[in-house]
Design a protein around this motif. Structure first.
Motif, PDB file in Angstrom:
ATOM      1  N   LEU A  97      26.460  10.922 -24.812  1.00  0.00           N
ATOM      2  CA  LEU A  97      25.274  11.396 -24.239  1.00  0.00           C
ATOM      3  C   LEU A  97      25.160  12.832 -24.034  1.00  0.00           C
ATOM      4  N   ARG A  98      25.964  13.787 -23.946  1.00  0.00           N
ATOM      5  CA  ARG A  98      25.698  14.958 -24.052  1.00  0.00           C
ATOM      6  C   ARG A  98      25.263  15.492 -25.334  1.00  0.00           C
ATOM      7  N   ASP A  99      25.969  15.029 -26.290  1.00  0.00           N
ATOM      8  CA  ASP A  99      25.479  15.489 -27.784  1.00  0.00           C
ATOM      9  C   ASP A  99      24.162  14.989 -27.877  1.00  0.00           C
ATOM     10  N   GLY A 100      23.692  13.790 -27.453  1.00  0.00           N
ATOM     11  CA  GLY A 100      22.348  13.486 -27.944  1.00  0.00           C
ATOM     12  C   GLY A 100      21.223  14.355 -27.205  1.00  0.00           C
ATOM     13  N   ILE A 101      21.671  14.449 -25.852  1.00  0.00           N
ATOM     14  CA  ILE A 101      20.451  15.036 -25.083  1.00  0.00           C
ATOM     15  C   ILE A 101      20.437  16.596 -25.282  1.00  0.00           C
ATOM     16  N   ALA A 102      21.347  17.169 -26.097  1.00  0.00           N
ATOM     17  CA  ALA A 102      21.311  18.530 -26.347  1.00  0.00           C
ATOM     18  C   ALA A 102      20.079  19.088 -27.167  1.00  0.00           C
ATOM     19  N   ASN A 103      19.576  17.990 -27.794  1.00  0.00           N
ATOM     20  CA  ASN A 103      18.504  18.467 -29.018  1.00  0.00           C
ATOM     21  C   ASN A 103      17.309  17.336 -28.718  1.00  0.00           C
ATOM     22  N   ALA A 104      17.306  16.565 -27.584  1.00  0.00           N
ATOM     23  CA  ALA A 104      16.238  15.413 -27.521  1.00  0.00           C
ATOM     24  C   ALA A 104      15.889  15.553 -25.760  1.00  0.00           C
ATOM     25  N   ASP A 105      14.708  14.866 -25.662  1.00  0.00           N
ATOM     26  CA  ASP A 105      14.302  14.704 -24.210  1.00  0.00           C
ATOM     27  C   ASP A 105      14.901  13.524 -23.565  1.00  0.00           C
ATOM     28  N   ALA A 106      15.320  12.501 -24.533  1.00  0.00           N
ATOM     29  CA  ALA A 106      15.995  11.329 -23.821  1.00  0.00           C
ATOM     30  C   ALA A 106      17.011  11.005 -24.894  1.00  0.00           C
ATOM     31  N   VAL A 107      18.034  10.135 -24.514  1.00  0.00           N
ATOM     32  CA  VAL A 107      19.261   9.630 -25.382  1.00  0.00           C
ATOM     33  C   VAL A 107      19.552   8.208 -25.020  1.00  0.00           C
ATOM     34  N   THR A 108      19.802   7.194 -25.975  1.00  0.00           N
ATOM     35  CA  THR A 108      20.112   6.026 -25.571  1.00  0.00           C
ATOM     36  C   THR A 108      21.244   5.374 -26.467  1.00  0.00           C
ATOM     37  N   GLY A 109      21.678   4.429 -26.534  1.00  0.00           N
ATOM     38  CA  GLY A 109      22.826   3.815 -27.409  1.00  0.00           C
ATOM     39  C   GLY A 109      22.677   2.334 -27.436  1.00  0.00           C
ATOM     40  N   PRO A 110      23.774   1.791 -28.074  1.00  0.00           N
ATOM     41  CA  PRO A 110      23.927   0.404 -28.165  1.00  0.00           C
ATOM     42  C   PRO A 110      24.430  -0.359 -26.878  1.00  0.00           C
ATOM     43  N   ILE A 111      24.020  -1.567 -26.763  1.00  0.00           N
ATOM     44  CA  ILE A 111      24.370  -2.609 -25.941  1.00  0.00           C
ATOM     45  C   ILE A 111      24.907  -3.699 -26.369  1.00  0.00           C
ATOM     46  N   HIS A 112      26.244  -3.847 -26.052  1.00  0.00           N
ATOM     47  CA  HIS A 112      27.049  -4.905 -26.737  1.00  0.00           C
ATOM     48  C   HIS A 112      27.116  -6.027 -25.715  1.00  0.00           C
ATOM     49  N   ARG A 113      26.788  -7.311 -25.860  1.00  0.00           N
ATOM     50  CA  ARG A 113      26.709  -8.365 -24.988  1.00  0.00           C
ATOM     51  C   ARG A 113      27.759  -9.474 -25.240  1.00  0.00           C
TER      52      ARG A 113
END
Length: 304
Positions: A97-113
């Motif tokens: 999350l920290r890596d993604g939000i450093a250069n974006a306004d929002a960050v998301t990732g995969p959901i394992h079901r």
């Protein structure tokens, strides 16, 4: 990074316990805000006793977007994450999350079901619509900068389902990038949005709920444009053909197919009407007449 995690919940005590335990194990130093409402399974006692929870908000509404907005309004972090009531973070979630939000306004990732014999994993979904590059995200595993949340004014509480997709369209309209981080993964054991359906509309068939939401967010974000009937028609045709196969195999009765088709038409028309009204009510770039700033009186009780 000062991170707050908002967890809306409704009648999911055991699954919520696993979610909170996962936060305790993999994100022990973040602010956790649980928004409960209105559960009748002992959720309040569990949350008040759990050491990882900083704030508990009690609501009377069953709308998951009202719960999300109430939690976002109460959270104090400069980065605000949303987590589903049955979505357990994994090791490395905070770092990704920290890596993604450093250069974006929002960050998301995969959901394992979890499924029989293993699990399935969602991949990133992107679309280009009317010049916008839209990166979709699940409302149960996403984080925003505070500036982005304030620009969005949170989630649109008109929507019973699909509010995260609506927010993705609005972020794209503001030219605010969404980052996808494979390490920002959660394991989910149920469908969070379904458990938060608005009680007042419980008599509306799910097909109607889907198409009212789809029509509303398309009309609200893109106005009177050919992309709106085109995308509605494409979705409707695909779904109609799928249900027609069930009718031919005997899994669906023709009368139910006709009733669902009627619900699709009526609710799509209502969604377009309401979406155009919302578009007039709140102009670009926010496009959210039903957000955080409009509903500041929702919380019945707060426990710190």
């Amino acid at each position: 990074m000062d991170l707050s995690v908002v967890v809306p919940t409704l009648n999911a005590r055991d699954r919520l316990a696993a979610t909170l335990d996962a936060l305790s194990a993999h994100a022990p130093n973040v602010e956790v805000v649980v928004v409960n409402g209105p559960s009748a399974d002992g959720t309040s006692g569990l949350v008040r006793d759990h050491p990882v929870v900083d704030i508990l908000l009690e609501l009377s509404e069953r709308n998951v977007n009202a719960a999300r907005n109430a939690g976002l309004a109460a959270a104090t972090g400069d980065v605000l994450a949303l987590l589903g009531q049955a979505s357990c973070v994994r090791e490395g979630w905070v770092d990704a999350l920290r890596d993604g939000i450093a250069n974006a306004d929002a960050v998301t990732g995969p959901i394992h079901r979890d499924v029989a014999g293993g699990h399935t994993t969602e991949a990133v979904e992107r679309r280009r619509i009317r010049g916008r590059d839209v990166t979709y995200f699940d409302g149960g595993n996403v984080a925003f900068t505070r500036d982005a949340i304030e620009a969005l004014d949170g989630f649109d509480e008109y929507l019973e389902t699909g509010a995260a997709r609506d927010a993705a369209h609005r972020l794209a309209g503001m030219n605010r990038p969404v980052s996808w981080q494979s390490g920002m993964a959660v394991v989910r054991t149920d469908a969070d949005d379904v458990t938060h359906r608005v009680a007042a509309d419980a008599d509306v068939p799910l097909w109607g709920v889907k198409y009212r939401s789809l029509a509303y967010r398309l009309a609200k974000n893109y106005g009177v444009h050919p992309t709106v009937p085109y995308r509605l028609g494409r979705h409707a045709l695909t779904d109609a053909l799928g249900v027609a196969k069930d009718v031919l195999t005997g899994d669906e009765r023709p009368s139910e197919w006709a009733a669902n088709g009627n619900a699709v038409l009526r609710n799509a028309a209502r969604g377009v009407r309401d979406g155009l009204s919302a578009r007039r009510s709140d102009g670009p770039p926010r496009r959210n007449p039903n957000g955080v700033s409009q509903r500041m009186d929702r919380t019945l009780a707060r426990y710190d």
